[in-house]
Motif scaffolding. Structure first.
Motif, PDB file in Angstrom:
ATOM      1  N   LEU A 170      29.312  44.413  40.540  1.00 42.06           N
ATOM      2  CA  LEU A 170      30.400  44.834  39.700  1.00 42.06           C
ATOM      3  C   LEU A 170      31.769  45.005  40.301  1.00 42.06           C
ATOM      4  O   LEU A 170      32.736  44.605  39.932  1.00 42.06           O
ATOM      5  CB  LEU A 170      29.885  45.999  38.828  1.00 42.06           C
ATOM      6  N   TYR A 171      31.623  45.930  41.327  1.00 39.86           N
ATOM      7  CA  TYR A 171      32.905  46.616  42.211  1.00 39.86           C
ATOM      8  C   TYR A 171      33.486  45.244  42.749  1.00 39.86           C
ATOM      9  O   TYR A 171      34.888  45.160  42.547  1.00 39.86           O
ATOM     10  CB  TYR A 171      32.466  47.425  43.014  1.00 39.86           C
ATOM     11  N   ARG A 172      32.799  44.309  43.134  1.00 41.12           N
ATOM     12  CA  ARG A 172      33.405  42.996  43.643  1.00 41.12           C
ATOM     13  C   ARG A 172      34.021  42.158  42.677  1.00 41.12           C
ATOM     14  O   ARG A 172      35.140  41.440  42.971  1.00 41.12           O
ATOM     15  CB  ARG A 172      32.304  42.299  44.412  1.00 41.12           C
ATOM     16  N   LEU A 173      33.559  42.090  41.310  1.00 43.88           N
ATOM     17  CA  LEU A 173      34.086  41.453  40.476  1.00 43.88           C
ATOM     18  C   LEU A 173      35.533  42.034  40.079  1.00 43.88           C
ATOM     19  O   LEU A 173      36.619  41.307  39.854  1.00 43.88           O
ATOM     20  CB  LEU A 173      33.306  41.445  39.166  1.00 43.88           C
ATOM     21  N   LEU A 174      35.435  43.222  39.946  1.00 44.59           N
ATOM     22  CA  LEU A 174      36.905  43.960  39.689  1.00 44.59           C
ATOM     23  C   LEU A 174      37.740  43.729  40.810  1.00 44.59           C
ATOM     24  O   LEU A 174      38.953  43.767  40.566  1.00 44.59           O
ATOM     25  CB  LEU A 174      36.349  45.706  39.707  1.00 44.59           C
TER      26      LEU A 174
END
Length: 223
Positions: A170-174
């Motif tokens: 999720l952090y990489r998507l953000l």
């Protein structure tokens, strides 16, 4: 009569019942105001982006979930580096609705074909086909801008072995969506427009999301 707005207060028994009415009236009469209550963050673009992205990749790529994710504008490319505009994504949404793009079809390029419109006038048909093809190329570019990062996110979630890996996905998507910088730009724009509280909310929400991910990793990261 010589008093300042800050010298006045409106007190009500239940603020929630009056918030919508007071907000509308203050705007109508041009009265600056401050509401002494917490505002829900559930409809903030960052929250809606996370929620709709998860719904998209975990529950079958529904038309509604993908379009909600798209409307947050967090996957829009930098306008200075791309020819895609907000209108390009409006075209994508309209095309998907007209062509019945839903579920797995979002990820299947064979399902994406120019929409055929018949015409009694051959010359008009040729001209229309040229313009339609140009519009269709814009639709495909807009599709790639939305679908590609969500596909990577879905793949990362499926391959995740623990909570830590899920949070990292999720952090990489953000990060790829440049979410932190976008929220910072929104915050500056609101501050310059005098919307101080709204300006502050963007930073607070980002910090809150990062804190939540840290807590998840700390408590259940290896599970």
């Amino acid at each position: 009569e010589g008093m300042r707005w800050r010298d006045m207060a409106v007190m009500v028994r239940n603020a929630t019942d009056y918030t919508d009415y007071l907000t509308e009236l203050m705007h109508d009469y041009g009265i600056p105001y401050f509401l002494d209550q917490k505002r829900t963050a559930s409809h903030h673009p960052l929250v809606e982006f996370i929620r709709s992205a998860l719904e998209t990749v975990l529950h079958g790529w529904s038309y509604d979930a993908v379009c909600r994710c798209m409307k947050t504008e967090l996957l829009f490319p930098d306008s200075s580096e791309s020819r895609l505009t907000r209108e390009s994504f409006d075209l994508l949404e309209n095309y998907a609705l007209a062509a019945g793009i839903d579920g797995w079809r979002w990820c299947d390029k064979k399902s994406w074909k120019p929409l055929v419109r018949e015409s009694l006038d051959n010359e008009e048909a040729v001209e229309a086909s040229k313009s339609e093809l140009a519009r269709f190329q814009v639709v495909l570019e807009a599709r790639d801008a939305i679908v590609a990062p969500l596909q990577r996110f879905g793949d990362a979630l499926r391959s995740a072995k623990d909570v830590r890996s899920m949070c990292m996905a999720l952090y990489r998507l953000l990060e790829r969506a440049d979410a932190a910088d976008r929220l910072e730009r929104w915050s500056r724009a609101d501050a310059e427009a005098g919307r101080v509280r709204q300006s502050r909310s963007h930073r607070q929400l980002w910090d809150g999301v990062m804190s939540l991910l840290d807590q998840l990793v700390e408590m259940t990261g290896d599970e």
